[in-house]
Design a protein around this motif. Structure first.
Motif, PDB file in Angstrom:
ATOM      1  N   LEU A 152     122.357  41.176  70.900  1.00  9.89           N
ATOM      2  CA  LEU A 152     122.389  41.368  72.353  1.00  9.89           C
ATOM      3  C   LEU A 152     120.995  41.667  72.886  1.00  9.89           C
ATOM      4  CD1 LEU A 152     125.614  43.521  72.912  1.00  9.89           C
ATOM      5  CD2 LEU A 152     125.281  41.128  73.530  1.00  9.89           C
ATOM      6  N   ARG A 153     120.251  42.510  72.146  1.00  9.27           N
ATOM      7  CA  ARG A 153     118.901  42.862  72.606  1.00  9.27           C
ATOM      8  C   ARG A 153     117.967  41.647  72.548  1.00  9.27           C
ATOM      9  NH1 ARG A 153     120.253  47.974  70.196  1.00  9.27           N
ATOM     10  NH2 ARG A 153     119.581  47.262  68.141  1.00  9.27           N
ATOM     11  N   GLU A 154     118.041  40.883  71.452  1.00  6.61           N
ATOM     12  CA  GLU A 154     117.164  39.714  71.310  1.00  6.61           C
ATOM     13  C   GLU A 154     117.385  38.716  72.444  1.00  6.61           C
ATOM     14  OE1 GLU A 154     117.576  37.851  67.539  1.00  6.61           O
ATOM     15  OE2 GLU A 154     116.880  39.577  66.385  1.00  6.61           O
ATOM     16  N   LEU A 155     118.654  38.405  72.706  1.00  4.86           N
ATOM     17  CA  LEU A 155     118.946  37.459  73.782  1.00  4.86           C
ATOM     18  C   LEU A 155     118.599  38.073  75.133  1.00  4.86           C
ATOM     19  CD1 LEU A 155     120.109  34.799  74.758  1.00  4.86           C
ATOM     20  CD2 LEU A 155     122.389  35.804  74.641  1.00  4.86           C
ATOM     21  N   GLY A 156     118.906  39.363  75.306  1.00  8.09           N
ATOM     22  CA  GLY A 156     118.645  40.026  76.583  1.00  8.09           C
ATOM     23  C   GLY A 156     117.186  40.006  76.974  1.00  8.09           C
ATOM     24  N   GLU A 157     116.289  40.110  75.992  1.00 12.21           N
ATOM     25  CA  GLU A 157     114.864  40.126  76.296  1.00 12.21           C
ATOM     26  C   GLU A 157     114.378  38.776  76.827  1.00 12.21           C
ATOM     27  OE1 GLU A 157     112.799  41.499  72.869  1.00 12.21           O
ATOM     28  OE2 GLU A 157     113.473  43.578  73.103  1.00 12.21           O
ATOM     29  N   MET A 158     115.148  37.691  76.570  1.00 19.68           N
ATOM     30  CA  MET A 158     114.793  36.386  77.122  1.00 19.68           C
ATOM     31  C   MET A 158     115.337  36.203  78.537  1.00 19.68           C
ATOM     32  SD  MET A 158     115.706  33.954  73.874  1.00 19.68           S
ATOM     33  CE  MET A 158     115.336  34.480  72.194  1.00 19.68           C
ATOM     34  N   LEU A 159     116.281  37.064  78.913  1.00 26.06           N
ATOM     35  CA  LEU A 159     116.978  36.877  80.178  1.00 26.06           C
ATOM     36  C   LEU A 159     116.523  37.824  81.275  1.00 26.06           C
ATOM     37  CD1 LEU A 159     120.617  36.632  78.743  1.00 26.06           C
ATOM     38  CD2 LEU A 159     119.077  34.749  79.286  1.00 26.06           C
ATOM     39  N   ILE A 160     116.132  39.048  80.894  1.00 23.16           N
ATOM     40  CA  ILE A 160     115.891  40.070  81.910  1.00 23.16           C
ATOM     41  C   ILE A 160     114.881  41.078  81.406  1.00 23.16           C
ATOM     42  CG2 ILE A 160     117.738  41.627  81.157  1.00 23.16           C
ATOM     43  CD1 ILE A 160     118.447  41.925  84.166  1.00 23.16           C
ATOM     44  N   ASP A 161     114.096  41.608  82.294  1.00 20.06           N
ATOM     45  CA  ASP A 161     113.121  42.636  81.958  1.00 20.06           C
ATOM     46  C   ASP A 161     113.325  43.802  82.914  1.00 20.06           C
ATOM     47  OD1 ASP A 161     111.137  43.831  80.577  1.00 20.06           O
ATOM     48  OD2 ASP A 161     109.589  42.356  81.013  1.00 20.06           O
ATOM     49  N   ILE A 162     113.747  44.949  82.368  1.00 19.99           N
ATOM     50  CA  ILE A 162     114.037  46.122  83.191  1.00 19.99           C
ATOM     51  C   ILE A 162     112.834  47.067  83.168  1.00 19.99           C
ATOM     52  CG2 ILE A 162     115.560  48.098  83.521  1.00 19.99           C
ATOM     53  CD1 ILE A 162     117.790  46.522  82.266  1.00 19.99           C
ATOM     54  N   HIS A 163     112.277  47.297  84.314  1.00 23.85           N
ATOM     55  CA  HIS A 163     111.113  48.173  84.416  1.00 23.85           C
ATOM     56  C   HIS A 163     111.545  49.505  85.013  1.00 23.85           C
ATOM     57  CE1 HIS A 163     108.428  44.903  83.375  1.00 23.85           C
ATOM     58  NE2 HIS A 163     109.181  44.163  84.147  1.00 23.85           N
ATOM     59  N   SER A 164     111.789  50.447  84.119  1.00 21.58           N
ATOM     60  CA  SER A 164     112.232  51.772  84.530  1.00 21.58           C
ATOM     61  C   SER A 164     112.014  52.686  83.343  1.00 21.58           C
ATOM     62  CB  SER A 164     113.708  51.728  84.933  1.00 21.58           C
ATOM     63  OG  SER A 164     114.501  51.438  83.795  1.00 21.58           O
ATOM     64  N   GLN A 165     112.770  53.761  83.295  1.00 28.14           N
ATOM     65  CA  GLN A 165     112.635  54.669  82.168  1.00 28.14           C
ATOM     66  C   GLN A 165     113.662  54.350  81.082  1.00 28.14           C
ATOM     67  OE1 GLN A 165     112.638  58.662  83.671  1.00 28.14           O
ATOM     68  NE2 GLN A 165     110.867  58.292  84.986  1.00 28.14           N
ATOM     69  N   HIS A 166     114.176  53.110  81.086  1.00 29.25           N
ATOM     70  CA  HIS A 166     115.090  52.664  80.047  1.00 29.25           C
ATOM     71  C   HIS A 166     114.305  52.133  78.853  1.00 29.25           C
ATOM     72  CE1 HIS A 166     118.693  53.158  82.395  1.00 29.25           C
ATOM     73  NE2 HIS A 166     118.154  52.500  83.396  1.00 29.25           N
ATOM     74  N   GLU A 167     115.022  51.821  77.797  1.00 24.23           N
ATOM     75  CA  GLU A 167     114.379  51.300  76.600  1.00 24.23           C
ATOM     76  C   GLU A 167     113.845  49.899  76.808  1.00 24.23           C
ATOM     77  OE1 GLU A 167     117.131  51.628  73.403  1.00 24.23           O
ATOM     78  OE2 GLU A 167     117.241  53.807  73.515  1.00 24.23           O
ATOM     79  N   HIS A 168     114.242  49.237  77.897  1.00 22.65           N
ATOM     80  CA  HIS A 168     113.792  47.877  78.136  1.00 22.65           C
ATOM     81  C   HIS A 168     112.406  47.827  78.786  1.00 22.65           C
ATOM     82  CE1 HIS A 168     117.035  44.991  77.157  1.00 22.65           C
ATOM     83  NE2 HIS A 168     117.750  46.097  77.145  1.00 22.65           N
TER      84      HIS A 168
END
Length: 560
Positions: free
Chosen positions: A118-134
């Motif tokens: 999920l993380r590998e695919l998610g990194e190709m789809l969205i970039d979350i700029h906050s205090q999350h792990e993304h």
């Protein structure tokens, strides 16, 4: 891009479905309404850690689904193919379940998936700029990607990684052959011995089943012979009673019976058939007895043969039927090792050729990165000034690796450094920037890199912390500019930022006697004007704040 987010029994949400479109989307609402729950739910769908306290009170599980359009994301479509996930047209559905017992399950297009996938695919789809792990900006490997994308050499960097992987595989095999010759010789001897044992056994296809069947027959020979004799007696040979005599007597009675009704005629027919069947069965039993022989020597041969097969299977820790496949595997390994000595020189030549190709590509990549870093730094610092971060310096630092060392990312490591105050030495972002600063730094970098970014959806949370006035206007315009090139989702409490959005979502919370529930609805027209006015003037909306809100929305729509 993200098209739909579905949330069930997550924190304050009972059930929620939110649609997203192209451009910039602003999420606003009163403090405590749950504006960040959308990002929290999205992060959960992308494989982030999820705690059971996220499950809504009184429910046994929480569920989040995120639907993405992959029309323009070639890398994600290829990832799905490479990882054997079912195709779903130009869409992909990421789904996550979390139970009260702490069990977490992930799915991609309905197929079970790990959190890592999920993380590998998610990194190709969205970039979350906050205090999350993304926060991808804090990961050094992301810095390579951003700079290479800006420099227009992502394909070159990808080709370099492929050559490196080939070189690494070749050198590993070469080292194994060169440094383990004694072990290889011992392995060859063992394989040769094991193959000789299997060849000596010479187990034919289907032989094991035949041997076991014959052993079962011969092992039960005495019982079979005894019981067969008893059967023959019952069928035709016993003097006091046998089936043939009894059937004959019954048929004689029926034959002498005058004026038989239809039922007895049918009974006579059936008994005639039975007499024929018994006679045939008696002949079969007699033929079996005539040719049946007790053969203890053959039984001993079978048991000796089977014992050898079972013993060799135990030695290899496999089931007996797998011996044939085991022999093929051992032969294949021996054939590969047999060519080992002759292949060492060939592998040396391959490694040298790949090393030359790598160095040629790496030198080109270094030159392009070095030239791009200077331009990238200047453009990002211009954005810093617009975001009220005057004096902040941005340094994409390229540090050469040790001489002769080959790495997957080239001949240098890349790390983004920053100084927020004059005279301070440059330090990594993670050690300098606060949450709000990091969001603005990320925003500045993404604005510059957006034209080259492979990630289609950018999410910003707390980008407006600690700012206001003219700086807030700049942030809103920058986010709208980014949205014009893809998809931007922004949680904000500033009316200047919200007014620049292409779409506006309002997060609300309703409180009942026993529970609270958060909801989201799309705003337009007068509803949106009222929300901007509320953000401007607080709980009390006035004609002045409404007029100011309309003016801000008009200016926002005029932003390119």
């Amino acid at each position: 891009m993200l098209t739909t987010l579905t949330v069930k029994h997550f924190t304050l949400v009972e059930s929620l479905e939110v649609d997203f479109g192209v451009g910039m989307t602003a999420l606003t609402g009163e403090t405590g309404a749950g504006k960040s729950l959308v990002l929290d739910a999205l992060a959960m769908a992308l494989g982030d850690r999820a705690d059971t306290d996220r499950i809504r009170q009184g429910q046994e599980r929480a569920e989040v689904s995120a639907l993405f359009d992959l029309t323009e994301i070639v890398a994600a479509r290829q990832w799905l193919i490479d990882n054997d996930f079912a195709e779903n047209g130009d869409e992909v559905l990421l789904r996550r379940l979390l139970t009260r017992e702490g069990r977490s399950r992930g799915y991609i297009n309905g197929q079970a998936a790990t959190m890592q996938q999920l993380r590998e695919l998610g990194e190709m789809l969205i970039d979350i700029h906050s205090q999350h792990e993304h926060q991808s900006l804090l990961r050094r490997e992301t810095h390579h990607k951003i700079l290479d994308s800006f420099a227009g050499c992502s394909e070159l960097a990808g080709e370099l990684r492929q050559i490196y992987q080939q070189w690494a595989t070749t050198t590993q095999l070469l080292d194994k052959l060169e440094n383990a010759s004694d072990e290889l010789n011992a392995r060859r001897e063992l394989l040769t011995f094991q193959l000789s044992e299997l060849d000596e056994l010479s187990l034919a296809e289907g032989e094991l089943e035949q041997l076991e069947h014959q052993q079962q027959q011969l092992g039960n020979a005495e019982a079979i012979l005894r019981d067969s004799g008893s059967l023959l007696q019952l069928c035709c040979e016993a003097e006091d009673f046998n089936l043939q005599d009894s059937l004959g007597k019954a048929l004689q009675l029926l034959a002498n019976m005058p004026g038989k009704p239809a039922e007895l005629i049918e009974a006579e027919n059936l008994l005639n058939s039975a007499a024929i069947e018994v006679a045939e069965a008696s002949r079969e039993i007699q033929q079996h007895l005539d040719k049946f022989e007790l053969d203890p020597e053959r039984l001993l041969q079978l048991e000796t043969r089977l014992s050898a097969i079972y013993q060799l299977a135990r030695k290899h820790r496999i089931d007996p039927p797998e011996l044939t496949a085991k022999r093929l595997a051992l032969q294949e390994e021996l054939d590969n090792l047999a060519g080992g000595e002759g292949s060492i020189e060939k592998l040396r030549q391959q490694a040298a050729t790949l090393s030359d190709q790598y160095l040629s590509l790496a030198e080109n990549l270094t030159a392009r990165r070095t030239a791009a870093a200077t331009v990238f730094s200047a453009l990002v610092e211009q954005q810093f000034s617009a975001l009220s971060m005057d004096g902040t310096k941005f340094i994409p630092q390229l540090t050469p690796v040790k001489s002769g060392q080959l790495t997957a990312n080239g001949m240098e490591t890349i790390e983004f450094l920053i100084t927020t105050n004059p005279g301070e030495p440059p330090r990594p972002l993670a050690k300098v920037a606060s949450g709000g600063e990091l969001s603005r730094i990320s925003l500045a970098i993404q604005v510059i890199a957006a034209n080259h970014s492979a990630v289609p959806t950018l999410v910003f949370d707390e980008v407006d912390v600690g700012i206001g006035g003219a700086t807030a206007d700049v942030v809103g315009k920058l986010l709208r500019q980014l949205g014009g090139q893809g998809q931007v989702i922004c949680v904000t409490h500033l009316p200047q930022v919200a007014a620049c959005a292409h779409h506006h979502l309002l997060v609300t919370k309703t409180t009942g006697e026993h529970s609270a529930n958060s909801g989201i609805r799309s705003l337009s027209g007068a509803d949106r004007t009222n929300e901007i006015a509320r953000m401007l003037g607080g709980a009390r909306t006035t004609d002045t704040s409404l007029s100011h809100a309309r003016e801000m929305l008009q200016l926002g729509e005029q932003t390119a």
